[in-house]
Scaffold this motif. Structure first.
Motif, PDB file in Angstrom:
ATOM      1  N   SER A  96      -6.234 -50.454  55.921  1.00  0.00           N
ATOM      2  CA  SER A  96      -7.390 -50.846  56.727  1.00  0.00           C
ATOM      3  C   SER A  96      -6.885 -51.766  57.836  1.00  0.00           C
ATOM      4  O   SER A  96      -5.732 -52.203  57.829  1.00  0.00           O
ATOM      5  N   GLU A  97      -7.766 -52.091  58.790  1.00  0.00           N
ATOM      6  CA  GLU A  97      -7.343 -52.967  59.883  1.00  0.00           C
ATOM      7  C   GLU A  97      -6.946 -54.348  59.374  1.00  0.00           C
ATOM      8  O   GLU A  97      -6.010 -54.966  59.894  1.00  0.00           O
ATOM      9  N   GLU A  98      -7.623 -54.835  58.340  1.00  0.00           N
ATOM     10  CA  GLU A  98      -7.245 -56.121  57.741  1.00  0.00           C
ATOM     11  C   GLU A  98      -5.833 -56.049  57.163  1.00  0.00           C
ATOM     12  O   GLU A  98      -5.040 -56.982  57.284  1.00  0.00           O
ATOM     13  N   HIS A  99      -5.548 -54.933  56.537  1.00  0.00           N
ATOM     14  CA  HIS A  99      -4.227 -54.732  55.933  1.00  0.00           C
ATOM     15  C   HIS A  99      -3.145 -54.665  57.014  1.00  0.00           C
ATOM     16  O   HIS A  99      -2.077 -55.283  56.890  1.00  0.00           O
ATOM     17  N   TRP A 100      -3.425 -53.944  58.084  1.00  0.00           N
ATOM     18  CA  TRP A 100      -2.446 -53.827  59.170  1.00  0.00           C
ATOM     19  C   TRP A 100      -2.151 -55.200  59.789  1.00  0.00           C
ATOM     20  O   TRP A 100      -1.009 -55.495  60.143  1.00  0.00           O
ATOM     21  N   GLU A 101      -3.166 -56.034  59.901  1.00  0.00           N
ATOM     22  CA  GLU A 101      -2.967 -57.371  60.466  1.00  0.00           C
ATOM     23  C   GLU A 101      -2.013 -58.192  59.598  1.00  0.00           C
ATOM     24  O   GLU A 101      -1.108 -58.864  60.109  1.00  0.00           O
ATOM     25  N   GLN A 102      -2.184 -58.113  58.304  1.00  0.00           N
ATOM     26  CA  GLN A 102      -1.311 -58.851  57.388  1.00  0.00           C
ATOM     27  C   GLN A 102       0.103 -58.270  57.375  1.00  0.00           C
ATOM     28  O   GLN A 102       1.090 -59.006  57.249  1.00  0.00           O
ATOM     29  N   MET A 103       0.221 -56.963  57.528  1.00  0.00           N
ATOM     30  CA  MET A 103       1.557 -56.357  57.592  1.00  0.00           C
ATOM     31  C   MET A 103       2.283 -56.774  58.864  1.00  0.00           C
ATOM     32  O   MET A 103       3.503 -56.947  58.873  1.00  0.00           O
ATOM     33  N   GLY A 104       1.532 -56.964  59.947  1.00  0.00           N
ATOM     34  CA  GLY A 104       2.145 -57.468  61.170  1.00  0.00           C
ATOM     35  C   GLY A 104       2.720 -58.852  60.973  1.00  0.00           C
ATOM     36  O   GLY A 104       3.826 -59.164  61.433  1.00  0.00           O
ATOM     37  N   LEU A 105       1.994 -59.710  60.242  1.00  0.00           N
ATOM     38  CA  LEU A 105       2.491 -61.046  59.913  1.00  0.00           C
ATOM     39  C   LEU A 105       3.760 -60.950  59.071  1.00  0.00           C
ATOM     40  O   LEU A 105       4.720 -61.700  59.276  1.00  0.00           O
ATOM     41  N   MET A 106       3.769 -60.017  58.130  1.00  0.00           N
ATOM     42  CA  MET A 106       4.949 -59.813  57.287  1.00  0.00           C
ATOM     43  C   MET A 106       6.186 -59.512  58.133  1.00  0.00           C
ATOM     44  O   MET A 106       7.266 -60.084  57.928  1.00  0.00           O
ATOM     45  N   PHE A 107       6.038 -58.641  59.115  1.00  0.00           N
ATOM     46  CA  PHE A 107       7.176 -58.302  59.973  1.00  0.00           C
ATOM     47  C   PHE A 107       7.601 -59.477  60.841  1.00  0.00           C
ATOM     48  O   PHE A 107       8.784 -59.652  61.127  1.00  0.00           O
ATOM     49  N   GLU A 108       6.640 -60.293  61.256  1.00  0.00           N
ATOM     50  CA  GLU A 108       6.988 -61.493  62.022  1.00  0.00           C
ATOM     51  C   GLU A 108       7.819 -62.440  61.157  1.00  0.00           C
ATOM     52  O   GLU A 108       8.798 -63.038  61.626  1.00  0.00           O
ATOM     53  N   GLN A 109       7.445 -62.599  59.902  1.00  0.00           N
ATOM     54  CA  GLN A 109       8.204 -63.447  58.982  1.00  0.00           C
ATOM     55  C   GLN A 109       9.597 -62.866  58.739  1.00  0.00           C
ATOM     56  O   GLN A 109      10.580 -63.605  58.632  1.00  0.00           O
ATOM     57  N   LEU A 110       9.687 -61.575  58.651  1.00  0.00           N
ATOM     58  CA  LEU A 110      10.977 -60.915  58.439  1.00  0.00           C
ATOM     59  C   LEU A 110      11.897 -61.095  59.643  1.00  0.00           C
ATOM     60  O   LEU A 110      13.100 -61.336  59.497  1.00  0.00           O
ATOM     61  N   LYS A 111      11.332 -60.987  60.828  1.00  0.00           N
ATOM     62  CA  LYS A 111      12.136 -61.107  62.048  1.00  0.00           C
ATOM     63  C   LYS A 111      12.782 -62.475  62.154  1.00  0.00           C
ATOM     64  O   LYS A 111      13.905 -62.613  62.675  1.00  0.00           O
ATOM     65  N   VAL A 112      12.099 -63.511  61.656  1.00  0.00           N
ATOM     66  CA  VAL A 112      12.656 -64.866  61.666  1.00  0.00           C
ATOM     67  C   VAL A 112      13.993 -64.905  60.917  1.00  0.00           C
ATOM     68  O   VAL A 112      14.875 -65.695  61.242  1.00  0.00           O
ATOM     69  N   LEU A 113      14.157 -64.031  59.931  1.00  0.00           N
ATOM     70  CA  LEU A 113      15.383 -63.980  59.128  1.00  0.00           C
ATOM     71  C   LEU A 113      16.349 -62.907  59.621  1.00  0.00           C
ATOM     72  O   LEU A 113      17.275 -62.531  58.900  1.00  0.00           O
ATOM     73  N   ASN A 114      16.145 -62.427  60.824  1.00  0.00           N
ATOM     74  CA  ASN A 114      17.002 -61.397  61.410  1.00  0.00           C
ATOM     75  C   ASN A 114      16.955 -60.083  60.625  1.00  0.00           C
ATOM     76  O   ASN A 114      17.951 -59.383  60.488  1.00  0.00           O
ATOM     77  N   GLN A 115      15.770 -59.760  60.121  1.00  0.00           N
ATOM     78  CA  GLN A 115      15.569 -58.487  59.448  1.00  0.00           C
ATOM     79  C   GLN A 115      15.742 -57.355  60.452  1.00  0.00           C
ATOM     80  O   GLN A 115      15.224 -57.417  61.578  1.00  0.00           O
TER      81      GLN A 115
END
Length: 535
Positions: A199-218
């Motif tokens: 759902s759109e709520e789910h996609w928003e949270q997954m976007g946050l997940m990728f932002e957190q991952l990028k901080v660690l050079n994922q």
């Protein structure tokens, strides 16, 4: 294990402050819980993010206000409270060994919340926190005072430290040549929040997940053909990342729309170098499809190489290859196999490449020279010693080599009960081995109680998560980012004519095999490297 002693140390420390209502001090990750002398000096490079841990002792549960002052133009600082999360000390045990055992349980300062106001929530006699400071890249070398004042019930306590910025500049983090690969569990997000999957709520949270991952050079986005890496139960077809449908005539069709949006979301957040695709050889050897005639999702079990397996996967592989090429993703896609039979995996790779030679594979597990010839992305357990000539051969082919820790490894590890220094050690060990980075199997596999308890029936606490819901991360996450910057420093020094020989000598010392089982010597190695990098 450091954490077994951690709370003994803290209890002793609290006893020393029994006459005072409020007391605090800075500490270090090398000896977490110990009292660092007031006005201790912490060294840093320009363009580095520094984290200073501290402890507050109080005999009151009332709110605790603070004021933070850090000198230096354009220096950004924030306060982070570390919340206690229940966990167990069960490293080295997985599956039935964990289920049938009795383990020590305790509370660990792991959940990290960035404070928006100016007060801490007092949850116990000891409150844990961090000062996080971003050193500007143009800041003049020198000493910069840090002052942290706490107030509670009319009592006040001030602790001070000094950041000594040395004449070294850390390259931008985006230039780091060290890749992290955390396997993601997007379904866990929807389950925890009770969102409709995708759902759109789910996609928003997954976007946050990728932002957190990028901080660690994922650099890798984790995908699956079906529901997740393990697929333990049947779910609606709409929850498949790639919808597999069997028509009345026995042919298959594939809907890649969710897969495509997920990969594109990751890429929009900077996670785009590799697309890991799971489920060709899962642990339960179970496969899913929606039977249009029956109107329901069905499953079957089969081992790779059987006629039933090939009949199911061949049409997918042909269609998937066509799709990936149309998206210009063929070179990024990597089919992943996790700790499965090496000989059967080798045969599977040959089978898939027989359908399209452009397909790539990733494998985590023991080393096999034969499999190494076939696998593009190979991740080895941290206690495996790979001969330099075999690593050189992989590099010559343009292959990627990393390593990982799991619940089977007692130490060093990155669990909640692990020594914090282990995180620094493991990342530097990967660099010392000449590897390309590190893999961790779970970034965000959450239980419904994860904000307060990380106890699982079959996993040691911390093995399945590095972040928490509500945009919060773990202390281990923050230390990992710090450890990645230490790797950057080693890279800078290794390229300098003045320090290249010494840096290589210290990196070589990391490869001494006994360090994997000797915590005190391992800590000493981490301390020596830290002092060297920051002198």
């Amino acid at each position: 294990m450091k954490k077994i002693f951690l709370f003994i140390i803290l209890s002793m420390s609290l006893g020393n402050y029994a006459q005072a209502q409020l007391n605090a001090h800075f500490t270090t990750f090398e000896d977490f819980g110990s009292k660092a002398p007031n006005k201790s000096e912490f060294k840093a490079w320009r363009n580095e993010s520094v984290i200073l841990p501290f402890l507050i002792y109080s005999d009151s549960t009332k709110g605790l206000d603070f004021q933070l002052k850090v000198e230096g133009k354009n220096v950004k600082a924030e306060l982070i409270q570390l919340h206690l999360v229940e966990g167990d000390i069960s490293a080295g045990n997985c599956g039935n060994a964990k289920k049938n055992g009795t383990f020590v349980k305790d509370f660990f300062p792991d959940r990290a919340e960035t404070l928006q106001g100016n007060s801490f929530t007092v949850e116990s006699a000891i409150t844990y926190g961090l000062v996080k400071i971003q050193i500007p890249e143009k800041l003049k070398p020198g000493s910069y005072p840090v002052e942290l004042t706490f107030d509670q019930n009319g009592d006040s306590q001030k602790i001070e430290a000094t950041i000594k910025v040395i004449d070294q500049k850390l390259p931008d983090f985006s230039e780091l040549d060290f890749e992290m690969d955390f396997w993601q569990f997007p379904q866990s997000i929807s389950t925890y929040y009770d969102f409709k999957p995708f759902s759109e709520e789910h996609w928003e949270q997954m976007g946050l997940m990728f932002e957190q991952l990028k901080v660690l050079n994922q650099t890798v986005v984790t995908t699956s053909v079906f529901y997740d890496l393990f697929n333990t139960k049947i779910k609606p077809v709409e929850q498949m990342m790639i919808q597999v449908r069997k028509k009345a005539d026995g042919s298959y069709s594939y809907d890649y729309s969710t897969f495509e949006r997920y990969v594109e979301l990751a890429a929009s957040k900077g996670v785009s170098k590799e697309i890991a695709v799971h489920n060709l050889y899962p642990w339960n050897q179970t496969y899913f499809y929606f039977d249009e005639t029956a109107g329901e999702v069905k499953t079957f079990k089969s081992a790779p190489g059987t006629d039933e397996y090939n009949a199911f996967w061949k049409p997918f592989l042909l269609d998937f290859a066509s799709y990936l090429k149309a998206k210009n993703w063929m070179d990024k896609a990597v089919f992943w196999v996790d700790e499965r039979d090496m000989n059967k995996t080798a045969e599977l790779v040959k089978y898939v490449k027989g359908i399209d030679p452009a397909f790539k594979f990733g494998y985590s597990g023991r080393f096999s020279p034969a499999l190494s010839e076939l696998v593009y992305d190979y991740s080895l357990a941290s206690n495996i010693v790979l001969d330099p000539d075999k690593l050189a051969l992989r590099k010559s082919k343009g292959f990627k080599t990393t390593y990982y820790t799991s619940c089977y490894e007692v130490q060093p590890n990155m669990l909640m009960a692990s020594n914090y220094g282990d995180i620094y050690f493991l990342l530097m060990l990967s660099r010392a081995k000449g590897y390309d980075g590190m893999l961790r199997w779970a970034f965000n596999l959450w239980s419904s109680k994860i904000m307060k308890s990380a106890i699982f029936s079959d996993l040691p606490s911390g093995d399945s998560h590095f972040v928490y819901p509500d945009a919060q991360v773990s202390l281990r996450y923050l230390i990992l980012k710090d450890a990645l910057e230490e790797v950057q420093k080693a890279d800078v020094k290794a390229k300098s004519p003045k320090s290249s020989a010494k840096t290589k000598e210290l990196l070589k010392a990391y490869n001494r095999y006994f360090l994997l089982n000797n915590e005190s010597e391992r800590n000493k190695m981490v301390s020596i490297m830290n002092k060297y990098l920051n002198d």
